[in-house]
Each structure stands twice: as structure tokens, then as C-alpha cells.
Enzyme design. Structure first.
Site, mmCIF file in Angstrom:
data_model
loop_
_atom_site.group_PDB
_atom_site.id
_atom_site.type_symbol
_atom_site.label_atom_id
_atom_site.label_comp_id
_atom_site.label_asym_id
_atom_site.label_seq_id
_atom_site.Cartn_x
_atom_site.Cartn_y
_atom_site.Cartn_z
ATOM 1 C CG ASP A 34 40.626 16.336 -49.664
ATOM 2 O OD1 ASP A 34 40.815 15.362 -48.893
ATOM 3 O OD2 ASP A 34 40.246 17.457 -49.286
ATOM 4 C CG ASP A 39 37.758 14.661 -55.213
ATOM 5 O OD1 ASP A 39 37.005 14.126 -54.370
ATOM 6 O OD2 ASP A 39 38.086 15.863 -55.177
ATOM 7 C CD GLU A 77 25.905 7.286 -24.406
ATOM 8 O OE1 GLU A 77 25.097 7.932 -25.105
ATOM 9 O OE2 GLU A 77 25.824 6.075 -24.223
ATOM 10 C CE LYS A 84 19.224 15.562 -24.172
ATOM 11 N NZ LYS A 84 18.835 16.148 -25.428
ATOM 12 C CG ASP A 114 21.623 21.188 -29.380
ATOM 13 O OD1 ASP A 114 20.500 20.675 -29.561
ATOM 14 O OD2 ASP A 114 21.794 22.398 -29.170
ATOM 15 C CD GLU A 144 20.470 14.080 -31.464
ATOM 16 O OE1 GLU A 144 19.913 12.972 -31.298
ATOM 17 O OE2 GLU A 144 19.951 15.153 -31.142
ATOM 18 C CE1 TYR A 156 20.550 8.286 -29.222
ATOM 19 C CE2 TYR A 156 22.177 9.903 -29.901
ATOM 20 C CZ TYR A 156 20.866 9.511 -29.776
ATOM 21 O OH TYR A 156 19.864 10.343 -30.207
ATOM 22 C CE LYS A 162 22.010 6.783 -23.531
ATOM 23 N NZ LYS A 162 22.483 6.600 -24.895
ATOM 24 C CE LYS A 201 17.544 19.222 -22.468
ATOM 25 N NZ LYS A 201 16.955 20.020 -23.487
ATOM 26 C CB CYS A 232 17.075 54.222 -43.535
ATOM 27 S SG CYS A 232 18.586 53.370 -43.980
ATOM 28 C CB CYS A 289 19.479 56.331 -47.205
ATOM 29 S SG CYS A 289 17.986 55.350 -47.041
ATOM 30 C CB CYS A 304 15.775 50.999 -45.515
ATOM 31 S SG CYS A 304 16.142 52.327 -46.675
ATOM 32 C CB CYS A 340 19.502 52.479 -48.851
ATOM 33 S SG CYS A 340 19.995 52.127 -47.177
HETATM 34 S S1 IVH Z 1 19.529 8.116 -25.655
HETATM 35 C C1 IVH Z 1 15.382 5.949 -25.199
HETATM 36 N N1 IVH Z 1 21.838 9.302 -25.960
HETATM 37 O O1 IVH Z 1 18.290 13.505 -26.843
HETATM 38 C C2 IVH Z 1 16.406 6.992 -25.097
HETATM 39 N N2 IVH Z 1 19.886 10.464 -26.669
HETATM 40 O O2 IVH Z 1 15.804 14.030 -25.096
HETATM 41 C C3 IVH Z 1 17.148 7.228 -26.335
HETATM 42 N N3 IVH Z 1 20.332 12.652 -27.705
HETATM 43 O O3 IVH Z 1 15.715 11.987 -28.679
HETATM 44 C C4 IVH Z 1 17.970 8.448 -26.303
HETATM 45 N N4 IVH Z 1 22.525 12.570 -27.517
HETATM 46 O O4 IVH Z 1 17.741 12.860 -29.948
HETATM 47 C C5 IVH Z 1 20.507 9.395 -26.118
HETATM 48 N N5 IVH Z 1 23.966 10.209 -26.223
HETATM 49 C C6 IVH Z 1 22.642 10.300 -26.381
HETATM 50 C C7 IVH Z 1 22.045 11.429 -26.971
HETATM 51 C C8 IVH Z 1 20.644 11.479 -27.087
HETATM 52 C C9 IVH Z 1 21.491 13.287 -27.951
HETATM 53 C C10 IVH Z 1 18.989 13.182 -28.020
HETATM 54 C C11 IVH Z 1 18.103 12.220 -28.772
HETATM 55 C C12 IVH Z 1 16.883 12.027 -27.918
HETATM 56 C C13 IVH Z 1 16.929 13.243 -27.051
HETATM 57 C C14 IVH Z 1 16.244 12.905 -25.737
#
Ligand code: IVH
Length: 683
Positions: free
Chosen positions: A35, A39, A114, A116, A118, A174, A226, A289, A313, A407, A410, A425, A431
Site C-alpha cells: 500500500d 501511495d 447470477e 442478485k 443487494d 450494482e 451485469y 437470465k 429471492k 432511565c 440514573c 433520558c 447519567c
Molecule cells: S439484471 C433488465 N442482474 O436487481 C434487468 N439485476 O429487481 C436488469 N440486481 O434493478 C437487471 N443483481 O439493481 C440484474 N445480477 C443481477 C443483479 C441485478 C442485482 C438488481 C438491480 C435491478 C434489481 C431488479
């Protein structure tokens, strides 16, 4: 200084080298240099960019440090709407999807599975291999332009790797915050008395909407991509496109599969579900997909989502256990949080013994009683929460609970202001957890930095009656401290901790306290722990008022004229200094020798620019950007991040952004050069 030709050559070489090591570090997770070495490369490049701004590339890797301020995020229409995905939660729904696809296509298809992720979805626009614009999803039709902030995310390429990419395209992905970085950031925020984020997704969303991109640069954001969009794109399958993205420098998640049918997808889903608690980031499901792009085209879209993709999900992981009792914890600000003690239960990889009940309203809404069986869930949140009561198993002996009125520490009667969920409180000065919390904040690294004292020692000194407020620190004497010894019980069954004040320890503590007298005023102001006055606000107040006396005397109008100070902060400052004990403590700190004014060079020296607001853009030859801003402020002017009708001048250096120029021209704001600025000051 080295000659121009050499400088230019070295700058290109350094930029390449920094990009190369960035890629190794952030994309491949396989750094070749330390690192420190990294830097040093960045610092050398920054120095050359300062000395030779004419060669500075606006997409230089040094631009990751941020600094651009966005006042209002511009709303931008998406060229291709950002659709969402249909959700399924069960095998049978997934199989319905598979059958629907088969019916429309009239032939079998290959799928890609793939993760998903978050986080927060983002659309990036690249032109000629350079990142042009980053737009949030918004309502799907139009989103916010968050380019300045997104440019600080190191794993997002500002310039693509050499490759056969189209001149113009969009890429969707994402942005997320890895769990470890999230937890570290939250711990730090907590120690500084700032509010914490509930989960990494909220932290990501909040960070992307910050106005100061230099703060964003310090937050541990990351991104996976993606989806590629544009005209005349090559590739026959989605999987191939993901590989293109990867080869151009985008981070693509590798936990993906090609599946020939629903059975293989279900295996993948089960594996991911099983191991997801071990991932370094949060996911909330799997996306399925159709792989072939021509089949995708045939399937098309509904108004809301593509027919060629679906998200599966995961159900939040849940367990049922018994509620044994409820504790009430008092934080540094006095807020009281109910915490449930549970019969230990195994959930998503850890044993859960406690769960947050958030506040009185949540508790009443759940109608929870001691002895009840409750559903505990680990969602995005780190601390598990109780989602409902299993009423069918409630027995006659379960005891109704009402939120405490006093509280637990206290015994002061709790208060709640209208519109607030939390009970407080109000006994700020008496306290114990509030006093200890304030002392811990005062000595924290970013405040007075007295690191020879820590939480444990503060607790002991508090219990010994030696520390009641920050000013008491400066009265501590060697002979009062030497020999103190105490065993502190620990929470959650950990072994008790022994804290002892030996000679060396005491010497270190006293030295740390002495050294803190040279901490600059803005940090002293932050250390006072005035509610809502964080590091940035403390700095702005210090710059504006120069010393504590002016702040104490400031009227509401003066306070809110300071950048970033609004009604809430102004009220809190006035409230703090209307308290006689606080004023007495500040006075004791002053007598002890703490800095109560900013250093001379930061003080407004002249008022030649009084009432004039400047927007600074581009690179300058005689100053760094920060220096030029400081110079404006020292001469009584104000610096703002965005151009409006209130802007007096735009001070333009080299490489000023074309958008800024256009805006200034539209509003008729005068654009001046560095030379003109200097003439204005008559230097
Ligand atoms: S494909 C047209 N792939 O999930 C479809 N979405 O509920 C494009 N997300 O808005 C989305 N991982 O923010 C896709 N591997 C993934 C994803 C993904 C997270 C999110 C994305 C999207 C939401 C859909």
C-alpha cells in the site's frame, strides 16, 4: 523542477502504473506492491499534476480522491429505461417462468444463474472508453446524475483497458458496500457519536447521495456489473457479454453458471443459499437470465420487466425462540433502546441471544410479552430483529410489558419529543453512560486523540470519581492515578478485564493529555460533542467564526449563514452554549491551555471579497485547489460547489468542466482566470 518533456513522459508512465496496480488490487485482489509503494506512486503523480496542470488528464487515477461538490443532483432521463425484475420465491414459481419461456420460444433454452447483489443499481455511460456519466435508477425513467461520487469508486474504470469496446455504450450494475467495510465504518461512526447505518444497502444509498465526493472517496464502496446496452453491440450470448465487460476492466461477479434447465438452476440456488452467509457482501437472491441474446429479443419486455429474466429471492433466514427478558440500553445521546434477551438459537451461521426491539412503538406494535415464542429474522441488518410473536403458543403465564418510564441507569423520568420514536433520558450531565460516552468521544482519535486513555480506563476513572467531564482530564495528577486497579466485568460472558494504572501507563496518559493541548481548535470544537456537530460542521464553524467566543455569542441568523448549518444544528449549538455548566467547562478547558481559536493563517485576514461567492473549477498553476479556496476565504469571500444566480465569479483554471462553463454563461456569471483573481487581490 524537471523539464516539461520529462514530466509529461513520467506522468503518462505513472498514470499507467497506478491504473495497473488499481486493477490488480481492486479487480483481481492480487496486489504486487505494498500500500505504501502504491501511495508513493499516487503522490508523485499528484505532485506532477500540480506542477504541470497542462498535462493533467481529467480521468487521471488521482481524481479518485474526490473533492467535487454536488449541490443538487441533476435529474437525467435514461436512454434505455431501467426496468426491474419479476420476483419468485419458490420452485414452482420458477418452474412457471421456465414453462412460459418455453411456450413463447417454442424451443428449449440455456439459462445463466447470477447472484442478485443487494445494493443500489447504477447505469454508467462510456464514450471512447472513458466514463462520462453515472446515473441512479430513480423511478426507472429518470435518475440522478451522481458522476462525481461514482468516479471515486476505485473498482469502476474511469478509462477502459485496451479492447474492442463500442464508441458509446451503457453498462448497468450494482454498487454495494462489502460487509467488513460497512462494519468498520459503522464502528467508527459510533465512536464519533454519529448515527449508524442499518445495513450496507442503506449505507450505499446514503453515500451515493452525499454532496461532498471526497467523503464518498473514503467510504468502502465497490461494484459488480451485469448488463451491457447500446447500438450495434457484438456477442451472441449474455455470458459472452459478461466476459467482454470483464476484459474491458469491469468487475463481474464470478459466482455464475450456465444451466441447461431448471434442475441445474435449483442446484445452483441451493448452493448459493447455503453459502451466502460466508460471502463478503450481501445478496438477496439469484437472478436467472435466458442466455441467448436472440432468444432474449424474441421474449421481449413487459411494461415493467424483461420476460427473459427473473429473480429468485431468498426468504430472510428466520428462527423461533423464547423471549426471556428485555433490557434497556442508554446511548451517548441518552436515547433508550429496548433489547430482547432470547433463549439462544442458531440462525444464519451464528448463535443469537439478543435482538433489537428498536423503540417503544415497535414493541407495542408487536404486542410482545415475556415468555412468548417470537420469530427472529436476520435480514440485511447486522443485529437480528423480532418480526412477530407466535400467538398460537402463548400461554397463560406470559407477562405483558410496558416501556420503562425511568432511565435504567440514573432513574430520571424519560422524555419523548413529538415526532420522535425514541425515549430519551434528559439527565445529560448525571447519567453515567451519557457521561462516559461523552468522555470517550472527547478522547477519540479524530477529536483530542488521547489514545493512552481508552474506554476501560475512562470507566475506571469515572467510577473513582476522578472524571466527571472533559475538563477534569486536565486536573489529573500522577499521584492520584498511580496504583489504581480495577476488574471490569464484560458483557456476553467474556472474561472480566483488569485495568491497572502502573507508572508507565500513568506517564503515557499524562503525556497524551498534555499533547492534546496542541490539537487545533476545530477538533476541540468537535470533541465537545455538541449534538449534530460532526467533524465537517466543526471545521466550517471554526473557519467561519475563528474562535469559541464568537460561536458562543453567535445569533441564530449568524449560525445558519454558515455552510451546512441549518435549523437543527443551529438550535443544538445555541442550546449547548445556553447551559451554564457547559460554559464553565469550556472556560476550564481554555484555562487548561486548549486551543480556542484557529491558527492565524486560517483566519480571515481581509474583507476585500466580502459578500462574494466563488465557484472554483479546473487546475491552477500557482495554487492547489484547496489553497485557492483558502485564499478566497481568507479574503472574506465564500466558496460554493455549484453555480447559481448567487455566484459572483467562476474562477477557472485549466481543464474547467464544459458543463460548468455552459452554466456560467447561461446565468451570466463572470468567469475569471487565476491572473484576474490575483489582480483582484492586488497581490
Ligand atoms: S439484471 C433488465 N442482474 O436487481 C434487468 N439485476 O429487481 C436488469 N440486481 O434493478 C437487471 N443483481 O439493481 C440484474 N445480477 C443481477 C443483479 C441485478 C442485482 C438488481 C438491480 C435491478 C434489481 C431488479
Amino acid at each position: 523542477m524537471i523539464d516539461k518533456a520529462k514530466a509529461r513522459e513520467r506522468m503518462v508512465e505513472l498514470a499507467e502504473s497506478v491504473k495497473y496496480h488499481n486493477d490488480l488490487y481492486y479487480q483481481q485482489a492480487a496486489p504486487e506492491i505494498t500500500d505504501y509503494q502504491y501511495d508513493m506512486l499516487v503522490k508523485e503523480l499528484e505532485a506532477l499534476e500540480r506542477d504541470f496542470p497542462e498535462f493533467a488528464d481529467p480521468n487521471s487515477p488521482t481524481k479518485r480522491v474526490g473533492g467535487e461538490i454536488t449541490r443538487i443532483f441533476q435529474s437525467v432521463k435514461h436512454r434505455y429505461p431501467m426496468l426491474s425484475l419479476d420476483n419468485t420465491y419458490s420452485e414452482s414459481e420458477l418452474s412457471d417462468f421456465d414453462q412460459r419461456v418455453f411456450r413463447i420460444l417454442g424451443e428449449p433454452c440455456e439459462y445463466v444463474g447470477e447472484l442478485k447483489i443487494d445494493g443500489v443499481s447504477i447505469s454508467l455511460i462510456y464514450r471512447n472508453g472513458k466514463l462520462q456519466q453515472a446515473i441512479t435508477r430513480g423511478d426507472g425513467v429518470q435518475g440522478d446524475d451522481v458522476t462525481a461520487n461514482v468516479k471515486t469508486i476505485r473498482s469502476i474504470p474511469l478509462q477502459l483497458l485496451p479492447g474492442d469496446y463500442p464508441d458509446e455504450f451503457e453498462v448497468r450494475g450494482e454498487i454495494f458496500m462489502p460487509r467488513a467495510g460497512f462494519e468498520k465504518m459503522n464502528r467508527q461512526r459510533e465512536s464519533e457519536g454519529e448515527s449508524t447505518f442499518a445495513n450496507p444497502r442503506n449505507a450505499t444509498a446514503g453515500t451515493l447521495k452525499m454532496q461532498d465526493s471526497s467523503i464518498v472517496a473514503k467510504r468502502p464502496l465497490d461494484a459488480f456489473f451485469y448488463y451491457l446496452l447500446g447500438e450495434n453491440l457484438t456477442g451472441e450470448t449474455h455470458f459472452q457479454r459478461l466476459n467482454f465487460l470483464k476484459s474491458w476492466g469491469f468487475k463481474v461477479n464470478d459466482i455464475r453458471i450456465k444451466a441447461q434447465g431448471i434442475k441445474e438452476l435449483l442446484n445452483y440456488i441451493a448452493e448459493v443459499d447455503h453459502s451466502r452467509s460466508q460471502l463478503p457482501y450481501d445478496i438477496d437472491g439469484v437472478v436467472v437470465k435466458v442466455n441467448s441474446l436472440s432468444q432474449q429479443e424474441k421474449l421481449g419486455f413487459t411494461a415493467k420487466s424483461p420476460r427473459w429474466a427473473i429473480s429468485y429471492k431468498f426468504k430472510a433466514e428466520e428462527a423461533i425462540t423464547r423471549l426471556l427478558s428485555i433490557d434497556y440500553q442508554v446511548g451517548r445521546t441518552g436515547a433508550v433502546t429496548p433489547v430482547a434477551n432470547l433463549e439462544p438459537v442458531f440462525l444464519a451461521g451464528t448463535t443469537v441471544k439478543r435482538a433489537s426491539l428498536h423503540n417503544a412503538d415497535v414493541m407495542a406494535g408487536l404486542d410482545v410479552r415475556i415468555g412468548d415464542f417470537v420469530h427472529v429474522e436476520k435480514g440485511g441488518e447486522i443485529i437480528p430483529k423480532i418480526t412477530s410473536v407466535d400467538f398460537s403458543s402463548r400461554h397463560g403465564e406470559s407477562l405483558p410489558v410496558t416501556f420503562i418510564e425511568h432511565c435504567p441507569e440514573c432513574k430520571t423520568q424519560l422524555v419523548r419529543s413529538s415526532g420522535e420514536a425514541a425515549w430519551y433520558c434528559p439527565n445529560e450531565k448525571g447519567c453515567p453512560p451519557q457521561i462516559k460516552g461523552k468522555l470517550e468521544h472527547f478522547i477519540a482519535r479524530r477529536a483530542m486523540n488521547i489514545d493512552s486513555l481508552g474506554e476501560g480506563k475512562v470507566e475506571v476513572l469515572f467510577e473513582q470519581g476522578l472524571l466527571r467531564n472533559a475538563a477534569d482530564l486536565y486536573l489529573l495528577k500522577f499521584e492520584n492515578l498511580l496504583g489504581i486497579e480495577k476488574i471490569l466485568p464484560q458483557e456476553d460472558g467474556k472474561a472480566p478485564r483488569k485495568v491497572s494504572f502502573r507508572e508507565k501507563t500513568v506517564e503515557n496518559i499524562l503525556k497524551g493529555i498534555e499533547d492534546s493541548k496542541s490539537v487545533p481548535f476545530e477538533r476541540v470544537l468537535f470533541a465537545l460533542g455538541i449534538r449534530h456537530v460532526g467533524e465537517t460542521v466543526a471545521k466550517k464553524l471554526a473557519r467561519h467564526f475563528a474562535g469559541i467566543d464568537a460561536i458562543i455569542e453567535a445569533k441564530y441568523e449568524n449560525l445558519i449563514s454558515v455552510d451546512e448549518v441549518g435549523d437543527k444544528i443551529a438550535g443544538s449549538i445555541m442550546n449547548y452554549f445556553s447551559d451554564a455548566e457547559n460554559l464553565a467547562m469550556v472556560n476550564q478547558l481554555r484555562i487548561a491551555g486548549l486551543k480556542m481559536r484557529i491558527e492565524e493563517e486560517n483566519i480571515i485576514q481581509r474583507s476585500i471579497l466580502q459578500g462574494k461567492t466563488f465557484v472554483v473549477s479546473g487546475v491552477f498553476s500557482g495554487f492547489s485547489r484547496d489553497e485557492i479556496k483558502q485564499s478566497i476565504e481568507q479574503n472574506g469571500g465564500k466558496v460554493s460547489g455549484s453555480i447559481s444566480s448567487k455566484t459572483a465569479f467562476v474562477l477557472a483554471g485549466d481543464n474547467m468542466g464544459p458543463e460548468k462553463r455552459k452554466k456560467a454563461e447561461e446565468l451570466g456569471v463572470k468567469i475569471i482566470s487565476e491572473e484576474e483573481y490575483l489582480r483582484m487581490l492586488e497581490i
